[in-house]
Motif scaffolding. Sequence first.
Motif, PDB file in Angstrom:
ATOM      1  N   TYR A 204    -164.832  -4.520 -20.648  1.00  9.33           N
ATOM      2  CA  TYR A 204    -164.390  -4.243 -19.280  1.00  9.33           C
ATOM      3  C   TYR A 204    -163.323  -5.253 -18.879  1.00  9.33           C
ATOM      4  CZ  TYR A 204    -168.348  -1.100 -18.301  1.00  9.33           C
ATOM      5  OH  TYR A 204    -169.237  -0.057 -18.294  1.00  9.33           O
TER       6      TYR A 204
ATOM      7  N   THR B 131    -160.438  -6.400 -15.340  1.00 12.52           N
ATOM      8  CA  THR B 131    -160.372  -6.386 -13.874  1.00 12.52           C
ATOM      9  C   THR B 131    -159.689  -5.128 -13.354  1.00 12.52           C
ATOM     10  OG1 THR B 131    -158.300  -7.572 -13.947  1.00 12.52           O
ATOM     11  CG2 THR B 131    -160.283  -8.902 -13.708  1.00 12.52           C
TER      12      THR B 131
ATOM     13  N   GLU C  97    -157.546  -4.794 -10.942  1.00 11.28           N
ATOM     14  CA  GLU C  97    -156.120  -4.979 -10.639  1.00 11.28           C
ATOM     15  C   GLU C  97    -155.231  -4.692 -11.836  1.00 11.28           C
ATOM     16  OE1 GLU C  97    -158.638  -6.964 -10.095  1.00 11.28           O
ATOM     17  OE2 GLU C  97    -158.230  -8.491  -8.576  1.00 11.28           O
TER      18      GLU C  97
ATOM     19  N   THR D 225    -153.980   4.371 -14.019  1.00 11.63           N
ATOM     20  CA  THR D 225    -154.123   5.218 -15.202  1.00 11.63           C
ATOM     21  C   THR D 225    -153.205   6.435 -15.055  1.00 11.63           C
ATOM     22  OG1 THR D 225    -156.432   4.476 -15.212  1.00 11.63           O
ATOM     23  CG2 THR D 225    -155.862   6.261 -16.712  1.00 11.63           C
TER      24      THR D 225
ATOM     25  N   GLN E  84    -152.547   8.859 -11.037  1.00 13.82           N
ATOM     26  CA  GLN E  84    -153.622   8.126 -10.364  1.00 13.82           C
ATOM     27  C   GLN E  84    -153.080   7.274  -9.216  1.00 13.82           C
ATOM     28  OE1 GLN E  84    -155.809   4.670 -11.966  1.00 13.82           O
ATOM     29  NE2 GLN E  84    -157.665   5.777 -11.423  1.00 13.82           N
TER      30      GLN E  84
ATOM     31  N   ILE F 192    -157.168  -1.536  -4.774  1.00 11.53           N
ATOM     32  CA  ILE F 192    -158.150  -2.125  -5.687  1.00 11.53           C
ATOM     33  C   ILE F 192    -159.531  -1.542  -5.408  1.00 11.53           C
ATOM     34  CG2 ILE F 192    -159.366  -4.269  -6.285  1.00 11.53           C
ATOM     35  CD1 ILE F 192    -156.683  -5.750  -5.769  1.00 11.53           C
ATOM     36  N   GLN F 193    -159.867  -1.483  -4.113  1.00 11.21           N
ATOM     37  CA  GLN F 193    -161.181  -0.964  -3.766  1.00 11.21           C
ATOM     38  C   GLN F 193    -161.310   0.515  -4.153  1.00 11.21           C
ATOM     39  OE1 GLN F 193    -162.107  -2.065   0.229  1.00 11.21           O
ATOM     40  NE2 GLN F 193    -164.309  -2.028  -0.151  1.00 11.21           N
TER      41      GLN F 193
ATOM     42  N   GLN G  56    -161.553   0.884  -7.930  1.00  8.09           N
ATOM     43  CA  GLN G  56    -162.863   0.497  -8.437  1.00  8.09           C
ATOM     44  C   GLN G  56    -163.832   1.680  -8.379  1.00  8.09           C
ATOM     45  OE1 GLN G  56    -164.754  -2.742  -6.449  1.00  8.09           O
ATOM     46  NE2 GLN G  56    -166.120  -3.093  -8.182  1.00  8.09           N
ATOM     47  N   GLY G  57    -163.781   2.441  -7.296  1.00 10.45           N
ATOM     48  CA  GLY G  57    -164.616   3.635  -7.194  1.00 10.45           C
ATOM     49  C   GLY G  57    -164.129   4.788  -8.033  1.00 10.45           C
ATOM     50  N   SER G  58    -162.835   4.773  -8.411  1.00 10.44           N
ATOM     51  CA  SER G  58    -162.252   5.921  -9.113  1.00 10.44           C
ATOM     52  C   SER G  58    -162.380   5.845 -10.632  1.00 10.44           C
ATOM     53  CB  SER G  58    -160.761   6.057  -8.785  1.00 10.44           C
ATOM     54  OG  SER G  58    -160.595   6.607  -7.511  1.00 10.44           O
ATOM     55  N   ASP G  59    -162.109   4.682 -11.217  1.00 15.18           N
ATOM     56  CA  ASP G  59    -162.309   4.563 -12.672  1.00 15.18           C
ATOM     57  C   ASP G  59    -162.494   3.112 -13.118  1.00 15.18           C
ATOM     58  OD1 ASP G  59    -159.717   3.586 -12.607  1.00 15.18           O
ATOM     59  OD2 ASP G  59    -158.913   4.957 -14.100  1.00 15.18           O
ATOM     60  N   LEU G  60    -162.850   2.249 -12.178  1.00 16.62           N
ATOM     61  CA  LEU G  60    -163.156   0.848 -12.433  1.00 16.62           C
ATOM     62  C   LEU G  60    -161.917   0.073 -12.869  1.00 16.62           C
ATOM     63  CD1 LEU G  60    -165.946  -0.134 -11.833  1.00 16.62           C
ATOM     64  CD2 LEU G  60    -166.484  -0.149 -14.253  1.00 16.62           C
ATOM     65  N   HIS G  61    -161.276   0.505 -13.955  1.00 17.55           N
ATOM     66  CA  HIS G  61    -160.014  -0.105 -14.380  1.00 17.55           C
ATOM     67  C   HIS G  61    -159.358   0.784 -15.419  1.00 17.55           C
ATOM     68  CE1 HIS G  61    -161.479  -1.466 -18.340  1.00 17.55           C
ATOM     69  NE2 HIS G  61    -162.622  -1.718 -17.744  1.00 17.55           N
TER      70      HIS G  61
ATOM     71  N   PRO H 106    -157.817   1.553 -19.052  1.00 19.36           N
ATOM     72  CA  PRO H 106    -158.329   1.054 -20.333  1.00 19.36           C
ATOM     73  C   PRO H 106    -157.690  -0.272 -20.765  1.00 19.36           C
ATOM     74  CG  PRO H 106    -158.017   3.418 -20.467  1.00 19.36           C
ATOM     75  CD  PRO H 106    -157.506   2.989 -19.110  1.00 19.36           C
ATOM     76  N   THR H 107    -158.532  -1.225 -21.102  1.00 22.95           N
ATOM     77  CA  THR H 107    -158.100  -2.569 -21.471  1.00 22.95           C
ATOM     78  C   THR H 107    -157.149  -2.541 -22.656  1.00 22.95           C
ATOM     79  OG1 THR H 107    -160.390  -3.115 -20.916  1.00 22.95           O
ATOM     80  CG2 THR H 107    -159.030  -4.905 -21.775  1.00 22.95           C
TER      81      THR H 107
END
Lengths: 384, 384
Positions: free
Chosen positions: B54, B56, B58, B82, B86, B248-249, B252-257, B259-260
């Motif tokens: 996982y 962040t 941002e 993303t 998005q 950011i908020q 976070q609810g939409s797909d967290l972040h 892909p790393t």
Amino acid sequence: MNASAIREILKITQRPDVISFAGGLPAPELFPIEEVRAATNAVLDRAGAAALQYSTTEGHPPLREWIGAQAGIPASNVQIVTGSQQGLDLLGKVLLDEGDTVLVEAPTYLGALQSFQPYLPRYVQLPTDDGGIDVDALEEVLKRERAKLLYAVPNFQNPTGRTLSAERRQRLVELTAQYGVLVIEDDPYGQLRFSGEAAPSLYELGLQLHGDPDRNHVVYSSSFSKTLAPGLRDAWVQAAAPIIAKLIQAKQGSDLHTPTLNQMIMAELVHDVLPRQIERVRRAYGERAQHMLRAMQAHFPAGVEHTTPQGGMFLWLTLPGGVNTEALLPRAVERQVAYVPGRPFYALGGGENTMRLSYSNATPAQIDTGIRALGGLLQEALTA
Amino acid sequence: MNASAIREILKITQRPDVISFAGGLPAPELFPIEEVRAATNAVLDRAGAAALQYSTTEGHPPLREWIGAQAGIPASNVQIVTGSQQGLDLLGKVLLDEGDTVLVEAPTYLGALQSFQPYLPRYVQLPTDDGGIDVDALEEVLKRERAKLLYAVPNFQNPTGRTLSAERRQRLVELTAQYGVLVIEDDPYGQLRFSGEAAPSLYELGLQLHGDPDRNHVVYSSSFSKTLAPGLRDAWVQAAAPIIAKLIQAKQGSDLHTPTLNQMIMAELVHDVLPRQIERVRRAYGERAQHMLRAMQAHFPAGVEHTTPQGGMFLWLTLPGGVNTEALLPRAVERQVAYVPGRPFYALGGGENTMRLSYSNATPAQIDTGIRALGGLLQEALTA
């Protein structure tokens, strides 16, 4: 603490001097790095440019087919999503209208509350115990409330680590069918059982009841984040065709499609790497859970209750009333140990004396040190 | 045709016997496959498990920093998303309330309408000509309407290929500032200029006007999808700090972040591969646009008007009134050529006699064959 509690806590987690039982992070030392490398190379060799091109909103066909085959349903009942967080967000978007009544466990997964929040539902909390949702209480709620949907994590729940018993699953599926309430079964941890016996998913029970995936009133959400690796953001939803059709449209507006390369990598990994990985993770988390339970027995004062998970990543503490775990958190971080206070996991408040501990991302030595520090703090708090 | 028009058309595109000028697909033969492979290997060597963990909400710090540096702003004014789809979805989520007035070009990008639709805005169309939005008309609209935001694609617009002139940009930024209207500048194609001179972005002009990225009323959205490859879904938004905090908020609810792994790959590629890639794509699309314009001159009947793009992937046809391009599409597909009818790009209807052609994903031979077939059909339609 508000909705961004998890995020703020993840920041604390990043401080190397803090032993964190807070974040719900999988153990990175178990990630199959070399297998991901090999899969990426295989995908780029075979698919070439197609791995980097736009792809369809529904998802990469071989990945949908594999998921469908595992569940005994057609690929057309599977929607690939960018992390199961997106699955929840899209389900909220297509299923919820402002003011709709949503039944949730008390406590429930905080991320689901965050996903549903923009669609302004009205929550009703369902009481839970060590067997999961109290289904008698559920029946009373269903008689009283005109509920739109029920959201639950039946396996090794986030945050409590509890599992819904087989008998209650059957009754929950029948009751919700009878009252015309949709069920969202969120199951990121189901594969990570390390003790006890697996019960059928709500989705399977719904399928048995209706005999047709397009009539199933249970929607199933899961992910490769906890079994394989979260950084790829590959997850999925299983649902009846009319819901899938709406999800496709919503996802098209949300991010067009989940990254092509990531889906193709996962389609490579599911056959051989994933089953091995599940075994590995299961064994490791079972050992860590045992270790944490033993450390708690050694270092915690009397009066602290805990759940005993049979899988997954979390356990749940209930302190004698009067101890506020939010107020206690800064003192814990001073002692270089972190947890998540329980209150944000309650849709309607409560749980001030509870906390979530994760054992998945801590070594035995860290568990000993961290639980000893936490035990000392709890001792002080209880005698204060 | 409804909101899923693009998706349905992308399906036609996949039939190998149809020459498609419909989908807005980048040319896959230009994708830097070996460079992506090398970057992936470098990331897995260096970051190891962190590339699969996982991360962040941002975004990956080095990628945010690079983007910020390019724009002359701090990384904290950059949110990684993303795909730019998005970015638009999240902006809709955090900026729009039901009934808010949104000003859009006529025609405008269909995907933006799809992104904003769940938040139920009220659209007002702005007239456009070959210099982009008519800013005198804009001023009239601003006097009359209490608008919340203006959405525009100033460079090589999707669908028309038109570019907003430098003078109009200045005036648009000043007028919207004066009337307190937020601007979303969607700029996926700006780097792909193959003729003419670049004008400053609305974002830059906003920055000059306010002297502070946290007071800029212009929000900028862009992506690596058209310059490097869409299958990684790496894109970003630049905005003032209060908007970033809300994004950011919402994310976070939409797909967290995002892909790393995909962000780390991109952070490798931006330094050397991206500039080379932009040159390559720019040259190829310039040649293809020229080729299509010449083929149109040779094969199209008199009376068909077209735009002349200076970059990007699209041009726009206006047929003599009475010809309906939606009705014509099945006949075009019969002749093995596809386009997108113009009407769905109008928020409030219109444009029945228009169509979008993409030249980015067609070889010169395909352009010749496809434009000849389309010319024959238009000839028939005009003389019918």
